[in-house]
Design a protein around this motif. Structure first.
Motif, PDB file in Angstrom:
ATOM      1  N   GLU A   1       0.830  -1.202   0.000  1.00 47.74           N
ATOM      2  CA  GLU A   1       0.000   0.000   0.000  1.00 47.74           C
ATOM      3  C   GLU A   1       0.868   1.258   0.000  1.00 47.74           C
ATOM      4  O   GLU A   1       0.581   2.229  -0.708  1.00 47.74           O
ATOM      5  CB  GLU A   1      -0.937  -0.005   1.207  1.00 47.74           C
ATOM      6  N   LYS A   2       1.949   1.240   0.760  1.00 50.27           N
ATOM      7  CA  LYS A   2       2.854   2.387   0.794  1.00 50.27           C
ATOM      8  C   LYS A   2       3.479   2.618  -0.578  1.00 50.27           C
ATOM      9  O   LYS A   2       3.607   3.763  -1.038  1.00 50.27           O
ATOM     10  CB  LYS A   2       3.940   2.157   1.843  1.00 50.27           C
ATOM     11  N   ALA A   3       3.858   1.529  -1.256  1.00 51.36           N
ATOM     12  CA  ALA A   3       4.423   1.649  -2.602  1.00 51.36           C
ATOM     13  C   ALA A   3       3.401   2.231  -3.569  1.00 51.36           C
ATOM     14  O   ALA A   3       3.737   3.038  -4.441  1.00 51.36           O
ATOM     15  CB  ALA A   3       4.897   0.279  -3.086  1.00 51.36           C
ATOM     16  N   CYS A   4       2.137   1.841  -3.417  1.00 51.66           N
ATOM     17  CA  CYS A   4       1.080   2.387  -4.274  1.00 51.66           C
ATOM     18  C   CYS A   4       0.914   3.887  -4.054  1.00 51.66           C
ATOM     19  O   CYS A   4       0.734   4.658  -5.000  1.00 51.66           O
ATOM     20  CB  CYS A   4      -0.246   1.687  -3.994  1.00 51.66           C
ATOM     21  N   GLN A   5       0.957   4.300  -2.796  1.00 49.82           N
ATOM     22  CA  GLN A   5       0.781   5.716  -2.495  1.00 49.82           C
ATOM     23  C   GLN A   5       1.896   6.557  -3.108  1.00 49.82           C
ATOM     24  O   GLN A   5       1.664   7.694  -3.528  1.00 49.82           O
ATOM     25  CB  GLN A   5       0.722   5.915  -0.980  1.00 49.82           C
ATOM     26  N   LYS A   6       3.102   6.012  -3.192  1.00 51.82           N
ATOM     27  CA  LYS A   6       4.205   6.735  -3.823  1.00 51.82           C
ATOM     28  C   LYS A   6       3.939   6.953  -5.310  1.00 51.82           C
ATOM     29  O   LYS A   6       4.474   7.883  -5.916  1.00 51.82           O
ATOM     30  CB  LYS A   6       5.514   5.971  -3.633  1.00 51.82           C
ATOM     31  N   LEU A   7       3.101   6.092  -5.887  1.00 50.71           N
ATOM     32  CA  LEU A   7       2.737   6.227  -7.302  1.00 50.71           C
ATOM     33  C   LEU A   7       1.472   7.063  -7.485  1.00 50.71           C
ATOM     34  O   LEU A   7       0.975   7.216  -8.595  1.00 50.71           O
ATOM     35  CB  LEU A   7       2.525   4.842  -7.919  1.00 50.71           C
TER      36      LEU A   7
END
Length: 235
Positions: A38-44
């Motif tokens: 989820e954190k990786a998605c938010q960076k995108l």
């Protein structure tokens, strides 16, 4: 590999993103666990995907080529009550198992055909060998379907589902047209160039007895006399 599925409004550089119903989706290598993903998605600029309908669920399944697991944004919010909710606060209204009504994809094609990327597709419920499939398609002014792009493959898989092997119109040619790639040993029966290929691991086979192709999320080669369902395509 476990993959994460991200969803956001389409970025300007959307080469690795796939559009559906106003949103863009991307599959990436998963970070460590659900929260890392989820954190990786938010960076995108997005979140792990919420799924609001059967059609969206079938699109997600097709994007994963019927064989990849993916984190989505559904989390348990109350352990005692076993309640779940979408992390992006989307309404939690859709809970049914994946299925699809192919009539939803009718648009400017003959009745019973699907409109996908400017072409019309007909999914037969009849199981037959590849040669009889080609005869059936030709009787309707079509050929066993070619697939020209990743998006067309995703949308076609979305309509076909992941439960049945389906003949597509990719045949082995003799002699092979090139030694540089096994894909050049095959050609689309409608004359289309093979600019896009989605072979499963270990395919296409080099066996002389395996000369035709079916799709099950990805492409597999097999003996042409096996009996599968088939899909026809015409403009």
């Amino acid at each position: 590999n476990v993959l994460l599925l991200t969803v956001t409004r389409c970025p300007e550089d959307a080469e690795d993103w796939h559009y559906f119903n106003g949103w863009c989706y991307s599959l990436s290598e998963a970070a460590e666990g659900w929260f890392g993903s989820e954190k990786a998605c938010q960076k995108l600029g997005g979140h792990l995907a919420s799924i609001a309908s059967r059609e969206e669920n079938s699109f997600v399944q097709a994007l994963g080529q019927c064989e990849q697991n993916a984190w989505i944004g559904l989390v348990k919010t109350d352990v005692s009550d076993r309640k779940f909710s979408w992390w992006d606060d989307a309404p939690f209204n859709y809970t049914e198992r994946f299925s699809i009504n192919i009539n939803a994809y009718y648009d400017c094609c003959p009745e019973g055909w699907l409109a996908i990327e400017g072409s019309c597709f007909y999914v037969s419920s009849k199981r037959t060998n590849y040669f009889n499939a080609q005869i059936s398609c030709e009787s309707m002014g079509a050929t066993v379907a070619s697939v020209s792009s990743r998006r067309e493959q995703v949308l076609l898989t979305m309509a076909l589902g992941c439960d049945s092997r389906i003949w597509i119109g990719l045949e082995k040619v003799k002699p092979c047209l090139s030694d540089s790639s096994k894909s050049y040993c095959y050609m689309w029966m409608d004359g289309s160039e093979i600019g896009y290929a989605d072979w499963a691991s270990g395919h296409p086979s080099s066996s002389n007895e395996i000369e035709c192709t079916y799709t099950l999320g990805r492409w597999y080669t097999t003996n042409c006399y096996n009996e599968y369902n088939f899909v026809c395509k015409k403009k």
